[in-house]
Design a protein around this motif. Structure first.
Motif, PDB file in Angstrom:
ATOM      1  N   ARG A  31       0.844  -1.180   0.000  1.00  0.00           N
ATOM      2  CA  ARG A  31       0.000   0.000   0.000  1.00  0.00           C
ATOM      3  C   ARG A  31       0.886   1.240   0.000  1.00  0.00           C
ATOM      4  O   ARG A  31       2.068   1.155   0.420  1.00  0.00           O
ATOM      5  CB  ARG A  31      -0.910  -0.019   1.235  1.00  0.00           C
ATOM      6  CG  ARG A  31      -2.034  -1.022   1.117  1.00  0.00           C
ATOM      7  CD  ARG A  31      -2.855  -1.041   2.372  1.00  0.00           C
ATOM      8  NE  ARG A  31      -2.078  -1.531   3.495  1.00  0.00           N
ATOM      9  CZ  ARG A  31      -2.488  -1.491   4.756  1.00  0.00           C
ATOM     10  NH1 ARG A  31      -3.658  -0.996   5.046  1.00  0.00           N
ATOM     11  NH2 ARG A  31      -1.738  -1.947   5.729  1.00  0.00           N
ATOM     12  N   PRO A  32       0.368   2.396  -0.447  1.00  0.00           N
ATOM     13  CA  PRO A  32       1.202   3.595  -0.474  1.00  0.00           C
ATOM     14  C   PRO A  32       1.828   3.882   0.891  1.00  0.00           C
ATOM     15  O   PRO A  32       2.960   4.318   0.975  1.00  0.00           O
ATOM     16  CB  PRO A  32       0.227   4.703  -0.884  1.00  0.00           C
ATOM     17  CG  PRO A  32      -0.881   3.996  -1.588  1.00  0.00           C
ATOM     18  CD  PRO A  32      -0.961   2.640  -0.989  1.00  0.00           C
ATOM     19  N   GLY A  33       1.062   3.603   1.909  1.00  0.00           N
ATOM     20  CA  GLY A  33       1.556   3.863   3.259  1.00  0.00           C
ATOM     21  C   GLY A  33       2.729   2.968   3.627  1.00  0.00           C
ATOM     22  O   GLY A  33       3.511   3.271   4.534  1.00  0.00           O
ATOM     23  N   ASN A  34       2.828   1.880   2.896  1.00  0.00           N
ATOM     24  CA  ASN A  34       3.895   0.936   3.223  1.00  0.00           C
ATOM     25  C   ASN A  34       5.195   1.252   2.482  1.00  0.00           C
ATOM     26  O   ASN A  34       6.146   0.481   2.551  1.00  0.00           O
ATOM     27  CB  ASN A  34       3.473  -0.492   2.881  1.00  0.00           C
ATOM     28  CG  ASN A  34       2.402  -0.980   3.845  1.00  0.00           C
ATOM     29  OD1 ASN A  34       2.107  -0.304   4.814  1.00  0.00           O
ATOM     30  ND2 ASN A  34       1.835  -2.129   3.562  1.00  0.00           N
ATOM     31  N   GLY A  35       5.164   2.360   1.709  1.00  0.00           N
ATOM     32  CA  GLY A  35       6.409   2.793   1.089  1.00  0.00           C
ATOM     33  C   GLY A  35       6.646   2.273  -0.319  1.00  0.00           C
ATOM     34  O   GLY A  35       7.805   2.240  -0.757  1.00  0.00           O
ATOM     35  N   ASP A  36       5.551   1.887  -1.049  1.00  0.00           N
ATOM     36  CA  ASP A  36       5.742   1.464  -2.441  1.00  0.00           C
ATOM     37  C   ASP A  36       6.077   2.712  -3.261  1.00  0.00           C
ATOM     38  O   ASP A  36       5.250   3.623  -3.364  1.00  0.00           O
ATOM     39  CB  ASP A  36       4.447   0.811  -2.943  1.00  0.00           C
ATOM     40  CG  ASP A  36       4.607   0.335  -4.387  1.00  0.00           C
ATOM     41  OD1 ASP A  36       5.680   0.534  -4.968  1.00  0.00           O
ATOM     42  OD2 ASP A  36       3.625  -0.234  -4.919  1.00  0.00           O
ATOM     43  N   PRO A  37       7.263   2.790  -3.860  1.00  0.00           N
ATOM     44  CA  PRO A  37       7.659   4.038  -4.532  1.00  0.00           C
ATOM     45  C   PRO A  37       6.826   4.354  -5.765  1.00  0.00           C
ATOM     46  O   PRO A  37       6.556   5.517  -6.058  1.00  0.00           O
ATOM     47  CB  PRO A  37       9.122   3.778  -4.904  1.00  0.00           C
ATOM     48  CG  PRO A  37       9.298   2.303  -4.848  1.00  0.00           C
ATOM     49  CD  PRO A  37       8.314   1.769  -3.852  1.00  0.00           C
ATOM     50  N   ALA A  69       3.410   5.759  -4.627  1.00  0.00           N
ATOM     51  CA  ALA A  69       3.631   7.074  -4.013  1.00  0.00           C
ATOM     52  C   ALA A  69       3.886   8.119  -5.095  1.00  0.00           C
ATOM     53  O   ALA A  69       3.370   9.250  -5.025  1.00  0.00           O
ATOM     54  CB  ALA A  69       4.832   6.995  -3.065  1.00  0.00           C
ATOM     55  N   THR A  70       4.608   7.741  -6.139  1.00  0.00           N
ATOM     56  CA  THR A  70       4.878   8.670  -7.246  1.00  0.00           C
ATOM     57  C   THR A  70       3.585   9.008  -7.980  1.00  0.00           C
ATOM     58  O   THR A  70       3.332  10.169  -8.336  1.00  0.00           O
ATOM     59  CB  THR A  70       5.877   8.039  -8.245  1.00  0.00           C
ATOM     60  OG1 THR A  70       7.011   7.573  -7.521  1.00  0.00           O
ATOM     61  CG2 THR A  70       6.313   9.046  -9.291  1.00  0.00           C
ATOM     62  N   ALA A  71       2.748   7.988  -8.191  1.00  0.00           N
ATOM     63  CA  ALA A  71       1.479   8.208  -8.893  1.00  0.00           C
ATOM     64  C   ALA A  71       0.585   9.154  -8.108  1.00  0.00           C
ATOM     65  O   ALA A  71      -0.034  10.068  -8.667  1.00  0.00           O
ATOM     66  CB  ALA A  71       0.780   6.869  -9.121  1.00  0.00           C
ATOM     67  N   VAL A  72       0.521   8.956  -6.813  1.00  0.00           N
ATOM     68  CA  VAL A  72      -0.305   9.833  -5.972  1.00  0.00           C
ATOM     69  C   VAL A  72       0.237  11.246  -6.005  1.00  0.00           C
ATOM     70  O   VAL A  72      -0.517  12.225  -6.147  1.00  0.00           O
ATOM     71  CB  VAL A  72      -0.363   9.285  -4.523  1.00  0.00           C
ATOM     72  CG1 VAL A  72      -0.999  10.296  -3.582  1.00  0.00           C
ATOM     73  CG2 VAL A  72      -1.118   7.965  -4.473  1.00  0.00           C
ATOM     74  N   ALA A  73       1.551  11.360  -5.905  1.00  0.00           N
ATOM     75  CA  ALA A  73       2.165  12.694  -5.917  1.00  0.00           C
ATOM     76  C   ALA A  73       1.901  13.387  -7.252  1.00  0.00           C
ATOM     77  O   ALA A  73       1.586  14.588  -7.288  1.00  0.00           O
ATOM     78  CB  ALA A  73       3.667  12.564  -5.673  1.00  0.00           C
TER      79      ALA A  73
END
Lengths: 193, 97
Positions: B4-10, B13-17
């Motif tokens: 999950r994004p919270g678990n540090g998948d880069p 996290a990039t997609a969300v950003a």
């Protein structure tokens, strides 16, 4: 207090079935022509300035079609006159205005046919340009409606001449004819200009 | 197990950003050549068409409803008048009365 039975109320004929059916049909036809107009106006306005109609295509005869428009509008008035004459004075009084109304409707159709033949000779065809495609689609759809409405009016006319014309038949035919008459000036002003 | 994004998948996290950054820089998207074209006349034609195609059926329904309502009221009113006349023993009213 005596109550009206709702079932009896629901079964009652509050309006003439032929007229009501024609009204629903005309409803759908109004939407059809509104959709045609919408597609036409959007396509026309998306053309670059000065490019509608294209330079190599003939111009639609706006001025000469005014005569056809007057003939069709007069036909609508005469059919309305026939309706009022039939209601006030009987079938015989409706003969002359209905005959004239049908004749003017047929004249409109003939003049439109001549105009189409002229435009085809000048090179405006269904596939020559978007102008031609829309022209033959929209005006052709209207012409088809005129033919059908005229056939209905002729059916009423033969009944009138024979002295047995049901009011419901005439009412439905009138409604269709008024639709054809009223929608025409809109088409003329939008498509031809 | 999926990250999950919270678990540090880069990647996520990039997609969300990227989605957050894009939402901060809105631009008019001319995705459709017809409805979103840059031509003001075209946009007006589309707007007018949308309005008319929405209003025409509603207007026709309203006219049909009012017409039927008027006919039903006029017919049932005559019926009540006839019924009341029957009860009171008075002569039946004509349509003109």
């Amino acid at each position: 207090m005596e109550q009206l039975n709702p079932r009896d109320l629901a079964r009652r004929n509050f309006t003439d079935h032929a007229l009501f059916g024609m009204a629903i049909f005309v409803f759908t036809e109004v939407m059809l022509f509104a959709a045609f107009m919408s597609a036409y106006l959007i396509t026309r306005n998306s053309a670059p300035p000065g490019m509608w109609p294209p330079a190599d295509q003939p111009r639609l005869p706006f001025a000469s079609t005014a005569f056809n428009t007057v003939a069709l509008l007069a036909s609508g008035v005469l059919v309305a006159q026939a309706h009022f004459a039939e209601r006030r004075k009987g079938m015989k009084a409706a003969r002359v205005p209905l005959t004239m109304g049908v004749a003017l409707g047929a004249l409109f159709l003939l003049l439109q046919g001549a105009e189409w033949a002229s435009l085809l000779r000048q090179g405006l065809t269904l596939t020559s340009s978007q102008v031609g495609a829309f022209f033959y689609l929209i005006i052709g759809a209207h012409a088809l409606h005129v033919v059908c409405a005229l056939a209905l009016l002729l059916w009423c006319w033969t009944g009138l001449m024979a002295g047995r014309m049901p009011a419901s038949r005439f009412g439905a035919a009138q409604l269709f004819w008024y639709f054809v008459v009223i929608v025409w000036p809109v088409l003329w002003l939008v498509v031809y200009r | 197990m999926k990250a999950r994004p919270g678990n540090g998948d880069p990647r996520q996290a990039t997609a969300v950003a990227a989605a957050v950054l894009l939402s901060l820089l809105p631009q008019l998207a001319h995705a459709c050549a017809v409805c979103g074209g840059g031509n003001p006349a075209n946009r007006f034609a589309f707007f007018a068409s949308t309005i008319s195609l929405s209003v025409i059926p509603l207007g026709l329904f309203a006219v049909g409803f009012l017409w039927l309502r008027k006919r039903i009221f006029s017919q049932t009113r005559d019926e009540f008048r006839e019924r009341d006349a029957d009860r009171s023993g008075r002569p039946k009213p004509t349509k003109d009365s």
